[in-house]
Write an enzyme that holds these catalytic residues in place. Structure first.
Site, PDB file in Angstrom:
ATOM      1  N   ASP A 342       0.830  -1.195   0.000  1.00  0.00           N
ATOM      2  CA  ASP A 342       0.000   0.000   0.000  1.00  0.00           C
ATOM      3  C   ASP A 342       0.874   1.257   0.000  1.00  0.00           C
ATOM      4  OD1 ASP A 342      -2.641   1.408   0.524  1.00  0.00           O
ATOM      5  OD2 ASP A 342      -1.537   1.975   2.330  1.00  0.00           O
ATOM      6  N   GLU A 378       1.704  -0.510  -4.999  1.00  0.00           N
ATOM      7  CA  GLU A 378       0.761   0.556  -5.320  1.00  0.00           C
ATOM      8  C   GLU A 378       1.641   1.796  -5.487  1.00  0.00           C
ATOM      9  OE1 GLU A 378      -3.371   2.528  -3.670  1.00  0.00           O
ATOM     10  OE2 GLU A 378      -1.762   2.181  -2.231  1.00  0.00           O
TER      11      GLU A 378
END
Length: 717
Positions: A342, A378
């Site tokens: 993330d 990401e």
């Protein structure tokens, strides 16, 4: 109680069959107490007197799995200098393998008084805190083997443990929403029939329910608020939270591996649940605030490139050790097959700028364990220069946000999209080829947990996040969505038919593109969130997947494709497209197209060719024309350049992909020189999308494509 010196490594609580070794790092602490917690609310404090390289440790004979514990740190409380030690706060072990209970929010878990933030708060937080738990590391893995699916054969399915299983009609009530549900035959059967090879789980590291959300009767549903990087989130366990969550998670991994499905974890190493300077004192802040967090020039405040209040200090050797130890633990002990990081750009911020050669990436590159699993970035955060698609090191793959944006724009009819669409369809060589990476560096997706579902993407022009309690101000406002003529629910048959067609277009484009495709859970049967594009706080039926009725299983509508349940039709179509991809190497090439004939092939055709709808070769002006929204792509199965695993040549059928993103039907001419006879196998204008015995088409024939539709022709090798 006997207290032996113990060892400084491994950190955390390590049970060896006779007792438990405890070790915790703090450079700031003057004294640390290990607190053994008892069910009557009392605690036994043991001072950790042995210290090696700022790691305090002790071995306690007879301390068994299930024992709850925490730490109390005696040291400076000087926020203006970056120190926030407070022995009144019971702290979680950063290396805890399991966490029990939940936080009972109140002023006691904060290091300051609400009315006077400058005053230290000495209220005991223990009655309101979660606790660390000693776990039994032993588990019978049987003959478990990691599937080790090659990237070019990988189809990823992003899912939420609770959201995927909470409403599944075939699961027992007591298993719904848990790790055990992932191992249930009904869930595994769905995944295997769908054809996915990897289950990418949204955060399962122990996370915290935010104080603000709890007070608003909401929840941190997504879980991007980690407090325990080694502990499986206890609320997803059906058996208990005294270590049972570890066994249950391992059992789920074992069952998924037996079905040939890899497990990838969405991990949040960029920040913790302790928030900004007004956040609670739960673990890292009270142990050694300066070592764990990026602080501003005024060290009472936190640098925030994540939008959550803090960012971990990626140049600290102790933070890097924590992350690498965590990653290795999940690979070696929990046997997961990869990670999706993330806000990975934050991990690259060794100083201020995003640094492709930061220490974190160096450590991953040389690590013999972590470097061997799937690593997905990401590639953005909310800091300056945070959008880094295409800029991660060669070992990494990336969520390709440009694929998502371009494909959405193409199918909603945006002008001047064709050239970039061609690049995204063929693996985004403009992003990845220059640094030696392959098309497989691109993880392609149209939808994910963050944003509209596939159904909502074609049903809403605007977000509808009123249930989040933020006056619809949260969530992305520019979604590149199109409601097909009506906002939200409608009975208009024309609008509904167009929406179904658009969903088929998106699924087909995703599966026909080079790279690694990723589906979002429930999109295969058109789940909806009612237009909510930021359901992070909705732990309810807004977010939970509503499964089609099991009594329609296997039905795909009438033989002509006009009947049946729309959700079941989309599911059958998605399955067909996934398996079309899996069955044909030309859709999952390991190298970029050359755009020229390949030496040694039995024809003199290029490995890829581009045509106008009239069947003529595309030239520069065709790509750049404002009105251009249609094209034909030839994929030559006889010109695949990469060899098979034993060096053999790979030959496949050839395909013509015809895209018509116009709002009117168009005639397409089948190119004359690229095959004498073709069979139509996919037509998204049909309600079922698949031509089971499609008509034969000759080179030079003209085919009418309906508005906003896609057709696939196949020519046997």
């Amino acid at each position: 109680m006997q207290v032996w010196p113990g060892q400084a490594y491994p950190l955390g609580a390590t049970y060896d069959g006779a007792g438990t070794n405890f070790a915790v790092f703090s450079e700031t602490a003057e004294r640390i107490e290990l607190c053994l917690l008892h069910d009557d609310g009392s605690e036994t404090a043991v001072e950790l007197r042995e210290t090696d390289a700022f790691v305090r440790h002790a071995y306690l004979p007879g301390i068994m799995p299930g024992q709850r514990y925490g730490f109390r740190v005696h040291g400076p409380y000087e926020p203006e200098r970056g120190h926030r030690c407070n022995s009144a706060k019971l702290l979680l072990d950063p290396y805890a393998r399991a966490v029990g209970g939940q936080i009972d929010w109140g002023e006691a878990v904060y290091g300051y008084h609400f009315e006077r933030p400058e005053k230290r708060n000495d209220m005991d937080s223990a009655p309101h805190m979660m606790s660390s738990v000693v776990v039994n590391p032993y588990f019978d893995w049987g003959d478990d083997r990691p599937p080790r699916t090659d990237y070019h054969r990988t189809v990823i399915y992003e899912a939420h443990v609770k959201g995927l299983t909470m409403l599944h009609p075939e699961l027992p009530q007591e298993l719904r929403g848990t790790y055990a549900a992932l191992a249930h035959p009904a869930v595994i059967d769905h995944l295997t029939k769908l054809g996915v090879t990897a289950l990418e789980l949204m955060p399962v590291h122990q996370f915290v329910q935010d104080h603000r959300l709890v007070d608003s009767s909401l929840a941190n549903y997504w879980g991007y608020n980690t407090i325990g990087f080694f502990a499986p989130h206890n609320a997803y366990a059906s058996w208990g939270d005294r270590g049972q969550q570890v066994l249950e998670f391992k059992s789920a991994v074992r069952a998924l591996h037996a079905a040939g499905i890899e497990v990838i974890l969405d991990v949040v190493y960029n920040h913790t649940a302790e928030g900004n300077h007004l956040g609670p004192t739960l673990s890292f802040r009270g142990l050694d605030n300066l070592s764990y967090y990026r602080l501003t020039d005024d060290p009472q405040y936190y640098m925030d490139t994540t939008g959550t209040g803090n960012s971990l200090l990626m140049r600290s050797p102790h933070v890097l050790q924590l992350i690498m130890d965590s990653l290795r633990y999940w690979v070696t002990e929990m046997r997961v097959d990869g990670f999706r990081f993330d806000l990975a750009a934050t991990l690259a911020r060794q100083f201020h700028e995003v640094d492709r050669l930061s220490s974190f990436f160096d450590l991953v590159q040389q690590d013999p364990v972590v470097s061997q699993v799937k690593l997905i970035a990401e590639p953005w955060d909310v800091g300056e220069g945070g959008y880094q698609v295409g800029n991660f090191p060669p070992l990494w793959t990336e969520w390709n946000g440009k694929f998502r944006d371009t494909v959405r724009d193409m199918w909603r009819g945006e002008p001047r999209t064709l050239a970039e669409f061609g690049s995204r369809l063929t693996g985004s060589s403009d992003l990845y080829q220059g640094d030696g990476r392959r098309p497989l560096a691109s993880v392609n997706f149209v939808t994910c947990h963050d944003g509209f579902t596939l159904h909502d993407l074609v049903s809403y022009n605007e977000k509808h996040n009123e249930a989040n309690g933020e006056d619809n101000q949260d969530g992305e406002s520019h979604n590149r969505s199109w409601n097909c003529g009506a906002e939200g629910d409608t009975d208009d048959p024309g609008v509904l038919a167009l929406r179904e067609r658009q969903m088929r277009n998106f699924i087909a484009t995703l599966m026909l593109s080079q790279g690694v495709p990723m589906l979002s859970h429930g999109d295969e049967f058109a789940r909806t969130q009612g237009g909510n594009n930021n359901a992070y706080c909705q732990d309810n039926e807004i977010s939970w997947v509503r499964w089609p009725s099991p009594d329609t299983e296997g039905e795909g509508g009438e033989e002509d494709g006009d009947g049946g349940d729309p959700a079941r039709r989309l599911l059958d179509f998605t399955r067909a497209m996934v398996w079309l991809r899996r069955d044909h190497a030309v859709f999952r090439r390991r190298r970029f197209f050359h755009g020229r004939p390949m030496q040694g092939t039995h024809d003199d055709l290029s490995d890829i060719s581009w045509f106008t709808p009239e069947g003529e070769d595309m030239v520069q002006r065709d790509w750049q024309a404002d009105h251009a929204k249609s094209l034909t792509v030839f994929l030559n199965g006889s010109a695949i350049s990469e060899p098979g695993p034993r060096g053999e040549s790979i030959a496949d059928d050839s395909f013509l992909l015809m895209f018509n993103a116009h709002d009117e039907s168009m005639e397409f001419t089948v190119p004359v020189d690229h095959g004498r006879q073709w069979q139509l196998i996919v037509d998204t204008a049909r309600p079922d999308g698949v031509e089971r015995a499609g008509p034969k088409v000759q080179g030079g024939d003209r085919i009418t494509l309906a508005d906003r539709s896609l057709t696939v022709l196949q020519r046997p090798a």
